[in-house]
Design an enzyme around this catalytic site. Structure first.
Site, PDB file in Angstrom:
ATOM      1  N   LYS A  15      17.796   0.891   1.464  1.00  0.00           N
ATOM      2  CA  LYS A  15      18.416   1.671   3.002  1.00  0.00           C
ATOM      3  C   LYS A  15      19.299   0.955   2.982  1.00  0.00           C
ATOM      4  CE  LYS A  15      14.968   0.526   6.060  1.00  0.00           C
ATOM      5  NZ  LYS A  15      14.370   0.003   7.822  1.00  0.00           N
ATOM      6  N   PHE A  39      14.521   2.723  10.779  1.00  0.00           N
ATOM      7  CA  PHE A  39      13.062   2.493  10.386  1.00  0.00           C
ATOM      8  C   PHE A  39      12.411   3.842  10.285  1.00  0.00           C
ATOM      9  CE2 PHE A  39       8.977   0.647   9.831  1.00  0.00           C
ATOM     10  CZ  PHE A  39       8.775  -0.464   9.562  1.00  0.00           C
ATOM     11  N   ASP A  64       4.286   3.009   6.393  1.00  0.00           N
ATOM     12  CA  ASP A  64       4.258   2.338   8.288  1.00  0.00           C
ATOM     13  C   ASP A  64       4.482   1.528   8.666  1.00  0.00           C
ATOM     14  OD1 ASP A  64       3.551  -0.082   6.097  1.00  0.00           O
ATOM     15  OD2 ASP A  64       2.668  -0.908   7.685  1.00  0.00           O
ATOM     16  N   GLU A  77       8.109   1.442  -6.008  1.00  0.00           N
ATOM     17  CA  GLU A  77       7.894   0.939  -4.933  1.00  0.00           C
ATOM     18  C   GLU A  77       8.487   2.123  -3.701  1.00  0.00           C
ATOM     19  OE1 GLU A  77       7.454  -0.383  -2.931  1.00  0.00           O
ATOM     20  OE2 GLU A  77       8.144  -2.455  -2.501  1.00  0.00           O
ATOM     21  N   ASP A  78       8.225   1.976  -2.453  1.00  0.00           N
ATOM     22  CA  ASP A  78       8.350   2.940  -1.984  1.00  0.00           C
ATOM     23  C   ASP A  78       9.826   2.928  -0.914  1.00  0.00           C
ATOM     24  OD1 ASP A  78       7.482   0.823  -0.240  1.00  0.00           O
ATOM     25  OD2 ASP A  78       6.538   1.888   1.155  1.00  0.00           O
ATOM     26  N   ILE A  79       9.902   2.092  -0.311  1.00  0.00           N
ATOM     27  CA  ILE A  79      10.906   1.501  -0.225  1.00  0.00           C
ATOM     28  C   ILE A  79      11.644  -0.281  -0.387  1.00  0.00           C
ATOM     29  CG2 ILE A  79      10.782   0.828   2.019  1.00  0.00           C
ATOM     30  CD1 ILE A  79      12.457   2.136   4.042  1.00  0.00           C
ATOM     31  N   THR A 122      10.951  -8.451  -2.012  1.00  0.00           N
ATOM     32  CA  THR A 122       9.810  -8.349  -2.432  1.00  0.00           C
ATOM     33  C   THR A 122       9.507  -8.097  -3.556  1.00  0.00           C
ATOM     34  OG1 THR A 122       9.107  -7.064  -0.057  1.00  0.00           O
ATOM     35  CG2 THR A 122       7.737  -7.228  -2.332  1.00  0.00           C
ATOM     36  N   ASP A 126      14.486  -2.235   1.109  1.00  0.00           N
ATOM     37  CA  ASP A 126      15.119  -2.721   2.588  1.00  0.00           C
ATOM     38  C   ASP A 126      15.448  -4.143   2.016  1.00  0.00           C
ATOM     39  OD1 ASP A 126      15.141  -3.951   5.185  1.00  0.00           O
ATOM     40  OD2 ASP A 126      13.908  -2.624   5.525  1.00  0.00           O
ATOM     41  N   ARG A 131       0.736   6.256   8.747  1.00  0.00           N
ATOM     42  CA  ARG A 131       0.863   5.743   7.216  1.00  0.00           C
ATOM     43  C   ARG A 131       0.847   7.672   6.755  1.00  0.00           C
ATOM     44  NH1 ARG A 131       0.935   2.181   4.096  1.00  0.00           N
ATOM     45  NH2 ARG A 131      -0.354   0.212   5.325  1.00  0.00           N
ATOM     46  N   LYS A 162       0.507  -1.382  -0.147  1.00  0.00           N
ATOM     47  CA  LYS A 162      -0.098   0.121   0.203  1.00  0.00           C
ATOM     48  C   LYS A 162       0.316   1.078  -0.432  1.00  0.00           C
ATOM     49  CE  LYS A 162      -2.848  -2.306   2.509  1.00  0.00           C
ATOM     50  NZ  LYS A 162      -3.221  -2.972   4.072  1.00  0.00           N
TER      51      LYS A 162
END
Ligand code: HPA
Ligand code: MG
Length: 209
Positions: free
Chosen positions: A151, A172, A179, A119-121, A127, A123, A185, A61
């Site tokens: 990251k 984080f 979120d 994508e947002d992040i 994914t 790590d 979020r 999301k």
């Protein structure tokens, strides 16, 4: 590239609602900076697409805020000039482990197209690795990845996106749709979560284990 020593900004320098102030340590990347950097990423993506029909895939999301802002920048020239950039977009729904695709389209429409995964992040990168192999099965002409944040973490499997907004230290971060267990979020700067915030919104699994 944001260094490990970056102190961020005190919360009282920005509009942070009182009810979540204790959940956060610092404002790390302000909303204005996020938008300015997104505008430049949009330009890099457009130059790279070279007028090819591109399908942009959103990873929800968290990805949806960055996705909407990036796509807005990409579509702006279509409104403001005669230059037309063909672009379609849709959202994937991801769950841990398996990734399922939701929405009107299915991935077979990606055959022969240029695909941009947003994508947002990133790590660990797991994914993205799963999503890339899923998309590749549908024989797109080319797949590229744009991630707002990457990251620096020893857990990384080494995936490096084609377009990166900011490389951040191993902290984080929340907000701008990122979120912590579905909490924190909804506001617009990227912030570092506090120990209080982590303890308060710990998942059931974490608190029982
Ligand atoms: N914030 C939010 N979601 C995440 C992060 C983070 O720092 N790392 C992996 N998923
Ligand atoms: Mg994500």
């Amino acid at each position: 590239m944001i260094s490990d020593e970056e102190p961020g900004y005190d919360l009282d320098l920005f509009c942070v609602p009182n009810h979540c102030a204790e959940d956060l340590d610092k404002v790390f990347i302000s909303h204005g900076l996020l938008l300015d950097r997104t505008e430049k990423l949009a330009r890099d993506v457009m130059e790279d697409m070279g007028g090819h029909h591109t399908v942009a895939l959103c990873v929800p999301k968290a990805g949806h805020t960055f996705f909407a802002d990036l796509l807005d920048c990409i579509k702006a020239p279509n409104r403001n000039s005669d230059r037309f950039i063909p672009m379609t977009s849709y959202c994937n729904d991801q769950s841990t482990g398996a990734i399922k695709v939701t929405g009107g389209d299915n991935l077979s429409t990606l055959a022969g197209k240029k695909v941009l995964i947003v994508e947002d992040i990133i790590d660990m990168g797991k994914t993205m690795q799963t999503l890339l192999s899923l998309v590749q099965q549908h024989k797109p002409k080319m797949v590229e990845v744009a991630s707002l944040l990457v990251k620096r973490t020893p857990r990384s499997i080494g995936h490096r996106p084609d377009f990166v907004g900011f490389e951040i230290p191993n902290k984080f971060v929340v907000w701008y749709a990122l979120d912590y267990n579905e909490y924190l979020r909804n506001l617009n700067h990227v912030c570092v979560i506090s120990e209080t915030g982590k303890a308060k919104y710990k998942s059931e699994a974490e608190s029982s284990g």
